[in-house]
Scaffold this active site. Structure first.
Site, short mmCIF file in Angstrom:
data_model
loop_
_atom_site.label_atom_id
_atom_site.label_comp_id
_atom_site.label_asym_id
_atom_site.label_seq_id
_atom_site.Cartn_x
_atom_site.Cartn_y
_atom_site.Cartn_z
N LYS A 123 0.69 -1.16 0.05
CA LYS A 123 0.34 -0.17 0.35
C LYS A 123 1.09 1.71 -0.26
CE LYS A 123 -4.04 -1.79 1.58
NZ LYS A 123 -5.52 -1.45 2.39
N LYS A 205 -5.75 -12.44 -7.09
CA LYS A 205 -6.40 -12.72 -7.20
C LYS A 205 -7.33 -11.43 -7.30
CE LYS A 205 -8.20 -11.87 -2.95
NZ LYS A 205 -7.54 -10.84 -1.32
N LYS A 208 -11.03 -5.44 -5.34
CA LYS A 208 -11.77 -4.40 -5.79
C LYS A 208 -11.37 -3.31 -6.32
CE LYS A 208 -13.03 -4.08 -0.16
NZ LYS A 208 -13.72 -4.00 0.40
#
Ligand code: TRP
Length: 340
Positions: A123, A205, A208
């Site tokens: 992140k 994966k 979102k």
């Protein structure tokens, strides 16, 4: 502060899980891998499920959107079958003990441990302009979420295993210093949980935050959007519906079809023998649309009844506070905070 009317989480093992409200919706991956199972656990366990909006602000959010998404996500877990009478369903920021315990746990978590978290590294690479302290200490807040409820089991996907390990380490460290304050939680990976991959890149994966809009199916996508996304799913050139290591796209579609219809992989192979990928993709899309239809309808009904939703999240927050305050009181006492 003792609360004698607080319901007790007794006998049955305690399950805690949280989900971020980021887009007001969840991905099909969140649903098939986690939230679909939440409702099935409610009779055998004491479950607490939280919309973790405090975790969400570790990356910059639009405030109006966050507020809307939080309510939508709360309605969505109820629409997916979380029963607010059986489980504790609440919004993280409504229960002040989470922030309070997180602070204490921050003081029992090492800089080095937090630096090793792969989610933090990912992140901070992605949000290089906003590597804030909350992003760094995210795992201490997650540990607080879990440890406040004396949680036995935490259903988490592979991406959260490292955070759960850290929560265990923090609990063990604290218990080592002060006695048995926290239940040490274990991960819980239900046998039926599916690991759903991106439709555009089945090596990744389903996420979102994927930049490719075709990669991810959201629970609140309209039916024609869902069908379109499945029609454009990346597969291979063999035209054979079979589960094999070199066919990640088809494997993923088969897992999805299996998870929503209950058909086994062998049954799916038989059912689609001799059929092309076009037929198969359409069948998967339609099965997903049918699975999501009642959820979407219930979500819309719930969002139209704000008073009911409010009564649910207020009741959830009260129950959550009652239980978590007992843990926090113990912690405050152990670390030597002067009683108030
Ligand atoms: N970090 C989790 C995620 O991003 C969400 C979360 C927050 C969570 N607190 C939790 C999950 C406690 C399980 C238990 O998916």
């Amino acid at each position: 502060m003792e609360n004698n009317t607080a319901p007790k989480l007794e006998k049955k093992p305690v399950i805690f899980s949280g989900i971020q409200p980021t887009s007001g919706s969840f991905t099909l991956g969140n649903y098939l891998g986690a939230v679909k199972n939440w409702s099935k656990l409610q009779d055998s366990y004491n479950c607490a499920y939280s919309i973790v909006n405090m975790h969400a602000i570790t990356v910059r959010q639009d405030p109006a959107q966050l507020k809307k998404n939080t309510l939508s996500a709360f309605a969505l877990i109820l629409a997916c079958g979380v029963d607010p009478e059986k489980s504790i369903a609440f919004i993280q920021s409504h229960v002040k003990t989470h922030a309070e315990l997180a602070w204490v746990l921050n003081c029992y978590t090492q800089f080095g441990e937090l630096s090793r978290m792969t989610q933090f590294k990912d992140k901070s690479a992605k949000h290089a302009d906003n590597i804030n302290a909350g992003l760094f200490t995210y795992p201490s807040l997650m540990a607080a979420d879990i440890l406040l409820y004396q949680t036995n089991l935490v259903p988490v996907g592979a991406d959260q295993k490292q955070h759960l390990e850290l929560a265990r380490d923090i609990a063990l460290r604290f218990n080592g210093l002060y006695g048995n304050v926290f239940q040490v939680p274990d991960g819980y990976i239900p046998k039926t949980a599916a690991r759903i991959m991106s439709l555009a890149d089945p090596g990744k994966k389903m996420s979102k935050s994927d930049e490719n809009a075709k990669a991810t199916v959201f629970l609140l996508d309209p039916p024609d959007t869902i069908i379109k996304k499945f029609k454009s799913a990346v597969t291979d050139s063999e035209a054979l519906v079979a589960y094999r290591e070199d066919k990640p796209g088809i494997n993923n579609l088969m897992s999805i079809y299996s998870a929503v219809t209950g058909a086994s992989i062998e049954e799916i192979e038989t059912q689609f023998a001799g059929k092309g990928y076009g037929d198969f993709k359409l069948a998967v899309g339609e099965a997903v649309v049918e699975e999501l239809r009642p959820i979407q309808e219930k979500h819309a009904r719930l969002l139209a009844d704000k008073a009911y939703l409010e009564s649910c999240y207020r009741a959830g927050a009260e129950k959550a506070l009652g239980i978590s305050q007992r843990t926090l009181d113990k912690v405050y006492k152990k670390v030597g905070f002067l009683p108030y």
